[in-house]
Design a protein around this motif. Structure first.
Motif, PDB file in Angstrom:
ATOM      1  N   GLU A 162      20.277   3.163   2.626  1.00 22.45           N
ATOM      2  CA  GLU A 162      20.728   1.763   3.427  1.00 22.45           C
ATOM      3  C   GLU A 162      22.263   1.356   3.409  1.00 22.45           C
ATOM      4  O   GLU A 162      22.474   0.432   3.872  1.00 22.45           O
ATOM      5  CB  GLU A 162      19.756   1.151   2.857  1.00 22.45           C
ATOM      6  N   TYR A 163      22.746   1.522   2.749  1.00 24.67           N
ATOM      7  CA  TYR A 163      23.830   1.011   2.380  1.00 24.67           C
ATOM      8  C   TYR A 163      24.458   1.276   3.603  1.00 24.67           C
ATOM      9  O   TYR A 163      26.054   0.790   4.485  1.00 24.67           O
ATOM     10  CB  TYR A 163      24.618   1.108   0.795  1.00 24.67           C
ATOM     11  N   SER A 164      24.712   2.962   3.701  1.00 21.68           N
ATOM     12  CA  SER A 164      25.559   3.552   5.251  1.00 21.68           C
ATOM     13  C   SER A 164      24.993   2.600   6.480  1.00 21.68           C
ATOM     14  O   SER A 164      25.934   2.207   6.754  1.00 21.68           O
ATOM     15  CB  SER A 164      25.068   5.076   5.163  1.00 21.68           C
ATOM     16  N   LEU A 165      23.331   2.711   5.967  1.00 21.60           N
ATOM     17  CA  LEU A 165      23.331   1.607   7.675  1.00 21.60           C
ATOM     18  C   LEU A 165      23.644   0.396   7.625  1.00 21.60           C
ATOM     19  O   LEU A 165      23.863  -0.116   8.846  1.00 21.60           O
ATOM     20  CB  LEU A 165      21.788   1.734   7.744  1.00 21.60           C
ATOM     21  N   LYS A 166      24.037  -0.288   6.643  1.00 16.56           N
ATOM     22  CA  LYS A 166      24.317  -1.846   6.805  1.00 16.56           C
ATOM     23  C   LYS A 166      25.589  -1.795   7.498  1.00 16.56           C
ATOM     24  O   LYS A 166      26.070  -2.462   8.302  1.00 16.56           O
ATOM     25  CB  LYS A 166      24.084  -2.436   5.126  1.00 16.56           C
ATOM     26  N   ILE A 167      26.588  -0.872   7.315  1.00 16.48           N
ATOM     27  CA  ILE A 167      27.953  -0.840   7.118  1.00 16.48           C
ATOM     28  C   ILE A 167      27.990  -0.617   8.352  1.00 16.48           C
ATOM     29  O   ILE A 167      28.727  -1.164   9.336  1.00 16.48           O
ATOM     30  CB  ILE A 167      28.879  -0.228   6.532  1.00 16.48           C
ATOM     31  N   ALA A 168      26.984   0.417   9.448  1.00 16.64           N
ATOM     32  CA  ALA A 168      26.885   1.020  10.289  1.00 16.64           C
ATOM     33  C   ALA A 168      26.033  -1.284  11.197  1.00 16.64           C
ATOM     34  O   ALA A 168      26.838  -1.066  12.206  1.00 16.64           O
ATOM     35  CB  ALA A 168      25.569   1.533  11.040  1.00 16.64           C
ATOM     36  N   ARG A 169      25.988  -0.993  10.761  1.00 14.19           N
ATOM     37  CA  ARG A 169      24.705  -3.191  11.609  1.00 14.19           C
ATOM     38  C   ARG A 169      26.122  -3.744  11.782  1.00 14.19           C
ATOM     39  O   ARG A 169      26.218  -4.122  12.644  1.00 14.19           O
ATOM     40  CB  ARG A 169      23.683  -3.726  10.921  1.00 14.19           C
ATOM     41  N   ALA A 170      27.530  -3.944  10.795  1.00 14.74           N
ATOM     42  CA  ALA A 170      27.922  -4.500  10.263  1.00 14.74           C
ATOM     43  C   ALA A 170      29.165  -4.371  11.805  1.00 14.74           C
ATOM     44  O   ALA A 170      29.440  -5.240  11.694  1.00 14.74           O
ATOM     45  CB  ALA A 170      28.299  -4.217   8.871  1.00 14.74           C
ATOM     46  N   ILE A 171      29.435  -3.183  11.771  1.00 15.94           N
ATOM     47  CA  ILE A 171      30.400  -3.356  12.868  1.00 15.94           C
ATOM     48  C   ILE A 171      30.281  -2.715  13.970  1.00 15.94           C
ATOM     49  O   ILE A 171      30.440  -2.769  15.090  1.00 15.94           O
ATOM     50  CB  ILE A 171      31.165  -1.741  11.964  1.00 15.94           C
TER      51      ILE A 171
END
Length: 107
Positions: free
Chosen positions: A32-41
């Motif tokens: 999930e943290y990788s997906l959060k980074i993806a959404r943040a960018i």
């Protein structure tokens, strides 16, 4: 994309620039943290493997080097789809015969 630290950067860079150039990009990860980074960018479609539906993709970029990710690609790649492997593992990448045959027999 399954992503480790360096793979995360590589995979997200690929996804980011593909989206910037107008492509519809789906970023897939197990964490999930990788997906959060993806959404943040700004990557609009960042989903987990668990929620990945029956959609088939014409192109896949694999950035982790994980054999499990390559096996998963066989489930989501459309016929005549293209896989680009940009990540590698520090270990041997071993595929079950079924997966190897899938790559050999699909166009």
């Amino acid at each position: 994309m399954l992503c480790g630290a360096a793979a995360l950067q590589i995979g997200l860079s690929i996804a980011y620039w593909l989206q910037r150039f107008g492509h519809l990009v789906t970023t897939v990860d197990v964490r999930e943290y990788s997906l959060k980074i993806a959404r943040a960018i700004g990557l609009q479609r960042a989903i987990s493997f668990e929620t990945l539906g029956p959609e088939k993709f014409d192109y896949a970029f694999e950035a982790s080097g994980a054999g499990a990710a390559m096996i998963k690609i066989t489930e989501v790649l459309a016929p005549k789809g293209t896989v680009t492997v940009v990540g590698r593992s520090g270990k041997d990448t071993v595929f079950p015969v079924k997966t190897f045959e899938w790559f050999m027999r699909r166009e």
